[in-house]
Design a protein around this motif. Structure first.
Motif, PDB file in Angstrom:
ATOM      1  N   ALA A   1     -17.868  44.605  13.436  1.00  0.00           N
ATOM      2  CA  ALA A   1     -17.201  44.618  14.742  1.00  0.00           C
ATOM      3  C   ALA A   1     -16.843  43.202  15.221  1.00  0.00           C
ATOM      4  O   ALA A   1     -15.991  43.038  16.082  1.00  0.00           O
ATOM      5  N   GLY A   2     -17.547  42.202  14.668  1.00  0.00           N
ATOM      6  CA  GLY A   2     -17.183  40.830  15.005  1.00  0.00           C
ATOM      7  C   GLY A   2     -18.035  40.158  16.070  1.00  0.00           C
ATOM      8  O   GLY A   2     -17.575  39.243  16.755  1.00  0.00           O
ATOM      9  N   HIS A   3     -19.272  40.586  16.252  1.00  0.00           N
ATOM     10  CA  HIS A   3     -20.137  39.942  17.244  1.00  0.00           C
ATOM     11  C   HIS A   3     -20.398  38.491  16.829  1.00  0.00           C
ATOM     12  O   HIS A   3     -20.819  38.234  15.710  1.00  0.00           O
ATOM     13  N   ASP A   4     -20.162  37.557  17.763  1.00  0.00           N
ATOM     14  CA  ASP A   4     -20.221  36.154  17.346  1.00  0.00           C
ATOM     15  C   ASP A   4     -21.633  35.575  17.308  1.00  0.00           C
ATOM     16  O   ASP A   4     -21.827  34.409  17.002  1.00  0.00           O
ATOM     17  N   ALA A   5     -22.626  36.385  17.617  1.00  0.00           N
ATOM     18  CA  ALA A   5     -23.993  35.913  17.443  1.00  0.00           C
ATOM     19  C   ALA A   5     -24.358  35.888  15.959  1.00  0.00           C
ATOM     20  O   ALA A   5     -25.301  35.216  15.546  1.00  0.00           O
ATOM     21  N   TYR A   6     -23.588  36.617  15.160  1.00  0.00           N
ATOM     22  CA  TYR A   6     -23.868  36.680  13.727  1.00  0.00           C
ATOM     23  C   TYR A   6     -22.893  35.780  12.983  1.00  0.00           C
ATOM     24  O   TYR A   6     -21.680  35.845  13.193  1.00  0.00           O
TER      25      TYR A   6
ATOM     26  N   GLU B   1     -10.411  38.404  15.889  1.00  0.00           N
ATOM     27  CA  GLU B   1     -11.303  38.489  17.048  1.00  0.00           C
ATOM     28  C   GLU B   1     -11.754  39.947  17.214  1.00  0.00           C
ATOM     29  O   GLU B   1     -11.060  40.860  16.764  1.00  0.00           O
ATOM     30  N   PRO B   2     -12.881  40.138  17.875  1.00  0.00           N
ATOM     31  CA  PRO B   2     -13.374  41.512  18.058  1.00  0.00           C
ATOM     32  C   PRO B   2     -12.327  42.460  18.651  1.00  0.00           C
ATOM     33  O   PRO B   2     -12.196  43.598  18.204  1.00  0.00           O
ATOM     34  N   GLU B   3     -11.579  41.953  19.680  1.00  0.00           N
ATOM     35  CA  GLU B   3     -10.616  42.856  20.317  1.00  0.00           C
ATOM     36  C   GLU B   3      -9.454  43.183  19.376  1.00  0.00           C
ATOM     37  O   GLU B   3      -8.879  44.268  19.442  1.00  0.00           O
TER      38      GLU B   3
ATOM     39  N   GLN C   1     -22.624  45.105  13.396  1.00  0.00           N
ATOM     40  CA  GLN C   1     -22.170  44.062  14.319  1.00  0.00           C
ATOM     41  C   GLN C   1     -21.201  43.100  13.635  1.00  0.00           C
ATOM     42  O   GLN C   1     -20.255  42.612  14.250  1.00  0.00           O
TER      43      GLN C   1
END
Lengths: 482, 250
Positions: B48-53, B71-73, B45
């Motif tokens: 991939a860049g999940h911002d919860a982490y 950013e994730p995208e 994650q």
């Protein structure tokens, strides 16, 4: 799991695009309502006596009514004495014969709205009866329509030129005493559209009216009457935008549809009135009574609406399925943002045998908005073999909004089949992350999900309207992420 | 290609990765194994860049650029693909639509023309045939009503279409029957090339019978505690993780 929903809330904040006021001298009555005002409106329009009497009966009844409070909406009490009940552009006295004679400022307004009347109407093959502050200013394609025997004119013209049709059908679907707002409309309606499709005629083009509210503090009281005679067919498009302003504006329209034997009416609306600012200040109060009467056997009435505007929407386009085998349809997308409130839905009243109805309602709530679906399916004792299918879906964006569903089902015939399906979903942070991980921006992802959610309704709209509706929806939700 | 140095990351108040180091070069397949809760999914994650982490220390570079700044995208458009452990359902949005938008986002970023509908369909049919998928999947809602196995196949299908430079597959093999497992393996093997790298996050040796990794790492307690070649995976299968955990804490 994540903080995404917080971001989402800001996504909904978009300035109203069509916020401008055209500076045309309005010929308005002073605020307040009494019999004198009703008479003045009627006199200004040179109405025949029967029309004035009809208005006065409505007015006297309205005086005895209390404003209804059952809807799931909240707003300060409306002071009906503070509203001016008539306003018309000056050009009313000298009606233009062609577009050249139309006030250029008015044409400019249409340009700003992206509706270049003359070009667009021709390109799209659409005749536009443009209602600008209550008075029809320009009507196109009249000749082509009259060749087919179709009458498409302003309501005022119809009262003068087709009094028999008006007398016969006006109030036959929505009676003067139907409800508070319908009574008020019946008393003071300013103008609107009138359509008559003769027997066996398929209307050669889609009929379209763009409504626009302009003069400050003027309630809009449109009256639309569409009659599809036996075996005829018509598709009518209604779309509207309004300028930005601070005070609330009351809009109480009445739309009546009559479908005789084997006739079909398709009525599509894209409604984009000023919804109020981010704090819910201003915005249109939209209290509308829309009803269709499938009077003849095998007739069909189909309502499709995309509602993105108004501070408050109170609207239930309904079908009375009187004729045997008649069909009623209601397809709706209602978007409520910021502090918008929508209480909308439909009524399907099954009276004839083997009548069928379909309801597909998609509610989208964002910001602090409250979105309610209210629907009635009533199967009368004589409606053998009646069928209804209702699908009612809600989509939530953010944490502070609400979706409410109030389905009423009354079945008085044991052979009836009634189905109701409902879902509530949320655009989740996980869905957005999934899309972003595939390279799609958050905003595009939201649009994709919202459009996917509304697909079933959009496909019911005429092509050019569907494109417009989709664009409008994207714009409505622009800036919600970020 | 991917250089992870001393990475610390947390979700909420809980630190999950406590200083992780990993280098992945083009052309390599890495397997990351480890017990539940060791931080495998967190690693996927974070890449991939999940911002919860939240990354609290360390760095991640991807082809020389600071991945954590993207950013994730943007990461996706740069060619990073995450095969999700739990692919999310997006009702109403059809698979083909999402995938075409994804593909075009990537192509636009690369300065290429958008793929047209015919080319797209042709390519999609090819890849689906390869993975033994029914073309009807294209017109269904994204993962809507898919079985667990179908969702995982769909991830691999998306990967095959997007042809990422770095693919991270987060337990794509879990919960699959043998046919689905083979299809997944086939998809992964088809992607192997000298320009690409693949990270397989997995619990089991099973997938590695079909996709032979160049390196196997064991993640435990938020760190990589042991690295080796494919024989390490076999050893783990035999002995479990406890002996490594003891070694790590000792």
């Amino acid at each position: 799991m994540s903080t995404e929903p917080d971001k989402l809330e800001s996504f909904v904040n978009r300035r109203y695009e069509h916020g401008f006021i055209t500076d045309i001298d309005a010929d308005s009555l002073p605020p307040g309502l009494d019999e004198g005002v009703v008479r003045a409106i009627s006199a200004r329009k040179n109405e025949p006596e029967f029309m004035l009497e009809w208005r006065l009966r409505a007015y006297r009844h309205w005086r005895q009514l209390e404003e209804p409070t059952w809807a799931h909406v909240h707003y300060p009490r409306i002071d009906y004495e503070a509203i001016s009940y008539f306003s018309a552009p000056k050009s009313d006295k000298d009606r233009p014969k062609s577009l050249d004679e139309v006030d250029p400022k008015l044409l400019e307004t249409y340009d700003k709205l992206g509706i270049p009347l003359h070009e667009r109407a021709r390109l799209a093959g659409v005749a536009v009866d443009a209602v600008f502050d209550s008075v029809s200013v320009a009507t196109t394609f009249k000749e082509k329509l009259s060749e087919a025997g179709v009458i498409f004119c302003s309501f005022s013209d119809a009262v003068i030129n087709h009094p028999d049709l008006v007398k016969k059908y006006l109030g036959s679907v929505v009676p003067q005493r139907d409800n508070f707002f319908a009574s008020l409309n019946s008393a003071v309606f300013s103008d609107g559209s009138f359509v008559y499709i003769p027997k066996g005629v398929r209307c050669p083009m889609e009929l379209s009216t763009y409504f626009r509210i302009n003069a400050a503090n003027t309630g809009q009281f449109e009256r639309t009457l569409i009659i599809a005679d036996e075996g005829s067919h018509v598709s009518y498009l209604e779309g509207c935008t309004a300028p930005m302003r601070d005070e609330n504006q009351l809009h109480a329209a009445v739309v009546e549809l009559v479908a005789l034997k084997d006739a079909e009416i398709k009525y599509s609306t894209v409604q984009n009135w000023y919804p109020g600012d981010e704090n819910g200040v201003g915005g249109i109060y939209n209290f509308v009574t829309k009803r269709g009467d499938c009077r003849g056997a095998n007739s069909k009435i189909s309502w499709t609406q995309v509602e993105t505007g108004s501070a408050i929407t109170w609207k239930y386009p309904s079908c009375i399925l009187r004729g045997e085998n008649s069909v009623g349809e209601f397809y709706s997308v209602a978007v409520a943002n910021n502090y918008q409130q929508a209480d909308t839905g439909t009524k399907m009243i099954h009276i004839g045998r083997n009548t069928r109805s379909t309801i597909v309602s998609k509610g989208i709530s964002a910001g602090h908005a409250q979105n309610a679906y209210r629907g009635l399916v009533r199967i009368m004792p004589q409606a053998h073999g009646a069928r209804n299918h209702t699908q009612c879906d809600s989509l939530l964006i953010g944490k502070a909004c609400g979706a409410h569903t109030f389905p009423y089902i009354e079945v008085r015939n044991p052979s009836a089949k009634v189905e109701h399906e409902a879902t509530t979903s949320k655009i989740s942070a996980d869905q957005l992350f999934y899309c972003r991980q595939r390279g799609i921006s958050e905003e595009d992802a939201v649009n994709m999900i919202v459009n996917g959610f509304c697909k079933e309704v959009f496909k019911e709209l005429p092509m050019e309207f569907a494109v417009e509706a989709q664009a409008l929806l994207n714009v409505s939700l622009e800036g919600a992420v970020g | 290609m991917l250089q992870i140095t001393d990475l610390k990351a947390r979700i909420g108040d809980a630190e999950i990765l406590h200083g992780l180091n990993l280098q992945v070069n083009a052309g390599e397949v890495h397997a990351i194994m480890g017990p539940n809760g060791s931080g495998k999914s967190t690693l996927a994650q974070v890449v991939a860049g999940h911002d919860a982490y939240e990354v609290t220390a360390g760095s991640v570079t991807y082809n020389g650029t600071d991945l954590l700044a993207l950013e994730p995208e943007e990461r996706a458009r740069e060619g990073i693909f995450l095969g999700f452990q739990y692919p999310v359902e997006i009702p109403g949005v059809n698979n083909a639509y999402l995938l075409k938008a994804a593909l075009n986002a990537r192509r636009k970023h690369q300065g290429l023309d958008e793929i047209d509908a015919f080319e797209f369909l042709k390519l999609a049919r090819e890849k689906m045939a390869l993975l033994g998928m029914d073309p009807k999947f294209l017109n269904r809602g994204v993962n809507e009503g898919f079985s667990g196995g179908e969702k995982k196949r769909n991830e691999i299908f998306q990967m095959a279409m997007l042809e990422p430079t770095l693919a991270v597959l987060d337990e794509t093999d879990s919960g699959l029957d043998i046919d689905a497992l083979r299809a997944v393996a086939m998809g992964v093997n088809a992607l192997r090339s000298p320009e690409r790298a693949i990270i397989l996050v997995t619990h089991y040796q099973r997938l590695l019978d079909y996709v032979e990794p160049d390196y196997v790492h064991v993640l435990s307690g938020g760190r990589i505690v042991r690295s080796g070649d494919k024989s390490l995976a076999l050893e783990l299968e035999e002995k479990g993780y406890d002996w490594l955990r003891e070694a790590a804490t000792a």
